[in-house]
Design a protein around this motif. Sequence first.
Motif, PDB file in Angstrom:
ATOM      1  N   UNK A  84      94.964  12.048  33.548  1.00 50.08           N
ATOM      2  CA  UNK A  84      93.845  12.192  34.463  1.00 50.08           C
ATOM      3  C   UNK A  84      94.351  12.695  35.805  1.00 50.08           C
ATOM      4  N   UNK A  85      93.465  13.326  36.553  1.00 46.31           N
ATOM      5  CA  UNK A  85      93.808  13.775  37.907  1.00 46.31           C
ATOM      6  C   UNK A  85      92.817  13.189  38.892  1.00 46.31           C
ATOM      7  N   UNK A  86      93.254  13.107  40.157  1.00 47.47           N
ATOM      8  CA  UNK A  86      92.400  12.544  41.201  1.00 47.47           C
ATOM      9  C   UNK A  86      92.374  13.463  42.416  1.00 47.47           C
ATOM     10  N   UNK A  87      91.170  13.834  42.815  1.00 48.42           N
ATOM     11  CA  UNK A  87      90.966  14.417  44.137  1.00 48.42           C
ATOM     12  C   UNK A  87      90.400  13.276  44.979  1.00 48.42           C
ATOM     13  N   UNK A  88      91.251  12.693  45.785  1.00 46.12           N
ATOM     14  CA  UNK A  88      90.883  11.478  46.502  1.00 46.12           C
ATOM     15  C   UNK A  88      89.776  11.741  47.518  1.00 46.12           C
ATOM     16  N   UNK A  89      88.966  10.719  47.775  1.00 43.95           N
ATOM     17  CA  UNK A  89      87.897  10.809  48.762  1.00 43.95           C
ATOM     18  C   UNK A  89      88.443  11.312  50.086  1.00 43.95           C
ATOM     19  N   UNK A  90      87.713  12.226  50.696  1.00 42.66           N
ATOM     20  CA  UNK A  90      88.136  12.781  51.978  1.00 42.66           C
ATOM     21  C   UNK A  90      87.762  11.875  53.150  1.00 42.66           C
ATOM     22  N   UNK A  91      87.021  10.802  52.890  1.00 39.12           N
ATOM     23  CA  UNK A  91      86.641   9.835  53.920  1.00 39.12           C
ATOM     24  C   UNK A  91      86.508   8.472  53.267  1.00 39.12           C
ATOM     25  N   UNK A  98      84.018   6.238  41.786  1.00 37.58           N
ATOM     26  CA  UNK A  98      84.642   7.367  41.102  1.00 37.58           C
ATOM     27  C   UNK A  98      83.570   8.242  40.471  1.00 37.58           C
ATOM     28  N   UNK A  99      83.871   9.520  40.401  1.00 36.94           N
ATOM     29  CA  UNK A  99      83.020  10.489  39.720  1.00 36.94           C
ATOM     30  C   UNK A  99      83.845  11.131  38.623  1.00 36.94           C
ATOM     31  N   UNK A 100      83.525  10.801  37.366  1.00 36.21           N
ATOM     32  CA  UNK A 100      84.235  11.373  36.222  1.00 36.21           C
ATOM     33  C   UNK A 100      83.656  12.743  35.910  1.00 36.21           C
ATOM     34  N   UNK A 101      84.527  13.705  35.610  1.00 40.96           N
ATOM     35  CA  UNK A 101      84.107  15.072  35.323  1.00 40.96           C
ATOM     36  C   UNK A 101      84.436  15.453  33.889  1.00 40.96           C
ATOM     37  N   UNK A 102      83.603  16.322  33.321  1.00 39.73           N
ATOM     38  CA  UNK A 102      83.926  16.953  32.041  1.00 39.73           C
ATOM     39  C   UNK A 102      83.420  18.386  32.058  1.00 39.73           C
ATOM     40  N   UNK A 103      84.284  19.363  31.687  1.00 35.38           N
ATOM     41  CA  UNK A 103      83.907  20.773  31.766  1.00 35.38           C
ATOM     42  C   UNK A 103      83.179  21.308  30.556  1.00 35.38           C
ATOM     43  N   UNK A 129      82.213  10.781  49.122  1.00 36.90           N
ATOM     44  CA  UNK A 129      81.643   9.634  48.423  1.00 36.90           C
ATOM     45  C   UNK A 129      82.485   9.165  47.241  1.00 36.90           C
ATOM     46  N   UNK A 130      83.312  10.040  46.706  1.00 37.11           N
ATOM     47  CA  UNK A 130      83.988   9.711  45.453  1.00 37.11           C
ATOM     48  C   UNK A 130      85.456  10.106  45.444  1.00 37.11           C
ATOM     49  N   UNK A 131      86.240   9.324  44.728  1.00 35.76           N
ATOM     50  CA  UNK A 131      87.461   9.848  44.138  1.00 35.76           C
ATOM     51  C   UNK A 131      87.007  10.619  42.912  1.00 35.76           C
ATOM     52  N   UNK A 132      87.296  11.906  42.865  1.00 39.00           N
ATOM     53  CA  UNK A 132      86.819  12.740  41.765  1.00 39.00           C
ATOM     54  C   UNK A 132      87.900  12.782  40.690  1.00 39.00           C
ATOM     55  N   UNK A 133      87.539  12.303  39.523  1.00 42.17           N
ATOM     56  CA  UNK A 133      88.506  12.118  38.433  1.00 42.17           C
ATOM     57  C   UNK A 133      88.235  13.140  37.329  1.00 42.17           C
ATOM     58  N   UNK A 134      89.185  14.030  37.133  1.00 38.29           N
ATOM     59  CA  UNK A 134      89.124  14.993  36.034  1.00 38.29           C
ATOM     60  C   UNK A 134      90.177  14.602  34.999  1.00 38.29           C
ATOM     61  N   UNK A 201      85.711   9.501  22.705  1.00 40.27           N
ATOM     62  CA  UNK A 201      85.948  10.050  24.039  1.00 40.27           C
ATOM     63  C   UNK A 201      85.159   9.266  25.079  1.00 40.27           C
ATOM     64  N   UNK A 202      83.952   8.821  24.741  1.00 42.35           N
ATOM     65  CA  UNK A 202      83.182   7.979  25.655  1.00 42.35           C
ATOM     66  C   UNK A 202      83.890   6.643  25.892  1.00 42.35           C
ATOM     67  N   UNK A 203      84.463   6.076  24.833  1.00 44.27           N
ATOM     68  CA  UNK A 203      85.240   4.850  25.000  1.00 44.27           C
ATOM     69  C   UNK A 203      86.437   5.099  25.909  1.00 44.27           C
ATOM     70  N   UNK A 204      87.043   6.259  25.764  1.00 41.97           N
ATOM     71  CA  UNK A 204      88.162   6.614  26.642  1.00 41.97           C
ATOM     72  C   UNK A 204      87.726   6.660  28.100  1.00 41.97           C
ATOM     73  N   UNK A 205      86.537   7.211  28.352  1.00 39.96           N
ATOM     74  CA  UNK A 205      86.028   7.248  29.726  1.00 39.96           C
ATOM     75  C   UNK A 205      85.964   5.841  30.299  1.00 39.96           C
ATOM     76  N   UNK A 206      85.526   4.893  29.480  1.00 35.18           N
ATOM     77  CA  UNK A 206      85.413   3.534  29.997  1.00 35.18           C
ATOM     78  C   UNK A 206      86.778   2.886  30.184  1.00 35.18           C
ATOM     79  N   UNK A 207      87.743   3.259  29.370  1.00 39.54           N
ATOM     80  CA  UNK A 207      89.106   2.772  29.582  1.00 39.54           C
ATOM     81  C   UNK A 207      89.684   3.337  30.879  1.00 39.54           C
ATOM     82  N   UNK A 208      89.373   4.582  31.165  1.00 38.69           N
ATOM     83  CA  UNK A 208      89.817   5.185  32.429  1.00 38.69           C
ATOM     84  C   UNK A 208      89.181   4.441  33.603  1.00 38.69           C
ATOM     85  N   UNK A 209      87.890   4.159  33.497  1.00 37.36           N
ATOM     86  CA  UNK A 209      87.225   3.383  34.539  1.00 37.36           C
ATOM     87  C   UNK A 209      87.939   2.061  34.779  1.00 37.36           C
ATOM     88  N   UNK A 210      88.268   1.372  33.687  1.00 39.40           N
ATOM     89  CA  UNK A 210      88.939   0.082  33.802  1.00 39.40           C
ATOM     90  C   UNK A 210      90.335   0.237  34.416  1.00 39.40           C
TER      91      UNK A 210
END
Length: 526
Positions: A84-91, A98-103, A129-134, A201-210
């Motif tokens: 996973x990658x993180x674009x950390x919150x700018x404020x 967190x905001x999870x992304x999928x392309x 508002x978010x750490x943006x997680x790709x 993959x949805x379960x993986x998203x929740x593991x990432x959240x955790x």
Amino acid sequence: MSAAAGVPALADDQSATTASAAATTAMTTTAVRTAQAPTPAPAEWGTCPADVVEDAFPYVLDCATVQVPLDYAEPDGEQIDLMISRMASTDPEKRRGILLLNPGGPSGSGLTLSTVLASNGLPKSVRDAYDIIAMDTRGIGHSTAARCGFTAETPHFGNLPPYAVDEAAVEAQAKVVKGIAEQCAASPDAELLQHLNTPNTARDLDQIRAALGEEKANYLGYSYGSGLGATYDAMFPDRADRVVLDSNIGDTHLNQDVLRLWGPGMEETFPDFAKWAAKRHGSYGLGRTPAQVRATYFELAERLDEQPMAGVDGVIFRMANFGYLYSPVQYPKIAEIWELVLADDVAGVVKQLAADAPVRPLVGAPAGSAVDESDPSAGAEEPWESDNALTVFLSVSCNDAEWPTDVQHYKDTAAEDRAKYPMFGAAGANITPCAYWPYEPVEQAEISQEGKRNILIVQNERDPATPLRGGQLARERFGDRSRLVTVDQSGHGAYVLHDNPCALETTTKFLVDGTLPKRDVFCRAG
């Protein structure tokens, strides 16, 4: 397009210890047995791989690896890696989560999607508002990767089935895709392939959240990512916070009905190019009216069906046009290819498509496709960079649904869609390796109209891959929990990826303030 009727909803994974057994219904599915997955270790952020650093420039991302079960039915068994990658919150003072992304895809790396959005104007309020997680989802890229062993010689045209000009073309394609399915089943990664599906993959998203220590996750997904987001909301309703579904497939997963939407999608989107080209007839000579431009398309496709140019045939021509319609900025490329074909400029056609094509055969050409014959290594059997993406798309698509197995069915659907949608209908309706896939499909999540109002559906009116009907279907299935933002523009991807002030403002307000519109929104061309 029909819903996956008769398939029971998945049990809520956040509280269930096992899912219900597969129902005996019209669709045979593999029971999705899950046990409580162990809480993953906290993510440890560090430097991203060199290629990610290069692709992200001038932005700087952090990367981490999260381990998840290969098989959620055996959560303490073999583990696989997710990067996973993180674009950390700018404020940080304004950070809300967190905001999870999928392309979309499902294929290809998503690790730098945050930087793609930022470079296209993702508002600072969202980045505050978010750490943006790709991420690279399971099976992809820097995560534990899956490969069927495809090479540039593999007769497989990628995620788009080839346009079937007649029944004989379907018969020929059936032989090809049977071999593709058999190759995947015999690959060293066959066990991994069986566990690539949307519910996992949805379960993986929740593991990432955790792993990130968050109680809830927000989500922004494009194209196939709309189905993944719908699945995450269905499986983890108490953990899904604000969910944006952009460029909608209209369901939780891909199946033949979704692929067949490509036919009407191209028919609805092509007129925008035709109008553009007609206004520029003096420059390109493709037709003085949109009707004449459309006629030129069929003239060129049929000419290449009969007389390919160095391997560039009507199939490749149609695929290229479909792909370039993803964005109006690509219209000059369509015009250039047409000019080259009209002029019988073989070298120019091959050069243009091989250098910058949105379809697989023109990047790594199979036997008989456009390759540079002056290069003695062209087409040689060697590891191929597209192997991973094609493998994941096939595995997820085939594992997610029960695909028809009768070749005659595909002859019938191709004939039907060739008549209804002559530009590209016989592509999405054609047979794929899923007809011969050796594994049973998994049980899918079911969208519910019960629950909090947390779904914003964003949809271009004209989209070749995910036409308006997909957004409308999603709106119908979510009911009053959702709002539909219909955008009067052409292309694939509405929020940020194309420039419409109304869509930008409406979606940004939802992500930042949680403001769901009181009613559906129509955004005029901006």
